[in-house]
Design a protein around this motif. Structure first.
Motif, PDB file in Angstrom:
ATOM      1  N   ASP A  57     -55.160   1.823  27.204  1.00 36.97           N
ATOM      2  CA  ASP A  57     -55.575   2.807  26.201  1.00 36.97           C
ATOM      3  C   ASP A  57     -54.610   2.790  25.021  1.00 36.97           C
ATOM      4  N   GLU A  59     -60.462   5.374  24.925  1.00 37.70           N
ATOM      5  CA  GLU A  59     -59.619   6.544  25.157  1.00 37.70           C
ATOM      6  C   GLU A  59     -59.729   7.033  26.588  1.00 37.70           C
ATOM      7  N   ASP A  92     -58.492  10.360  28.603  1.00 32.45           N
ATOM      8  CA  ASP A  92     -57.988  11.709  28.348  1.00 32.45           C
ATOM      9  C   ASP A  92     -57.252  12.255  29.558  1.00 32.45           C
ATOM     10  N   GLY A  93     -55.988  11.903  29.693  1.00 30.52           N
ATOM     11  CA  GLY A  93     -55.152  12.486  30.726  1.00 30.52           C
ATOM     12  C   GLY A  93     -54.916  11.594  31.923  1.00 30.52           C
ATOM     13  N   ASP A 123     -64.165  11.634  30.703  1.00 29.61           N
ATOM     14  CA  ASP A 123     -62.842  11.615  30.087  1.00 29.61           C
ATOM     15  C   ASP A 123     -62.387  10.214  29.681  1.00 29.61           C
TER      16      ASP A 123
END
Length: 126
Positions: A87, A95, A97-98, A24
């Protein structure tokens, strides 16, 4: 000057390990060359170091009651927020992601950075 270079290398290695371990967190395009990814990693490490140098102490100061209440575990949340801020600053080339990935990434980065600092920052003053 040496300690700044050691911290920079430790951040770069720690970010590289986090990208390698967590799907992620990604650096640039998947089909990018190794040199391109290395350059991106060094740039992200520089930005991450600046975020930790400038923003993190301020956030820790204002969250001191939560840090005391949670016996320091709120530091994981602060590290995750610093990773998400990095990020946001860097943009598309890095990146996360979350928030869950940011917490795990922050934990991995903290552990690896500590280990690299222990190995590289040897004082041979004996």
């Amino acid at each position: 000057m040496t300690s700044i270079l050691i911290r920079f290398v430790a951040n770069a290695v720690a970010l590289g390990v986090a990208v390698w371990l967590l799907g992620d967190i990604s650096l640039g395009e998947e089909d990018a060359s190794t040199a391109s990814k290395t350059g991106t990693l060094l740039f992200v490490a520089l930005i991450f170091g600046l975020v930790n140098l400038i923003v993190k102490p301020i956030v820790k100061f204002f969250s001191m009651p939560l840090l005391i209440l949670t016996l320091g575990l709120f530091t994981l949340v602060i590290n995750a927020l610093m990773l998400l801020l990095t990020d946001w600053i860097v943009g598309d080339s890095f990146e996360v992601d979350g928030f869950g990935a940011a917490v795990l990434g922050g934990l991995i980065i903290s552990i690896v950075s500590w280990a690299v600092n222990m190995v590289l920052d040897r004082d041979d003053d004996d």
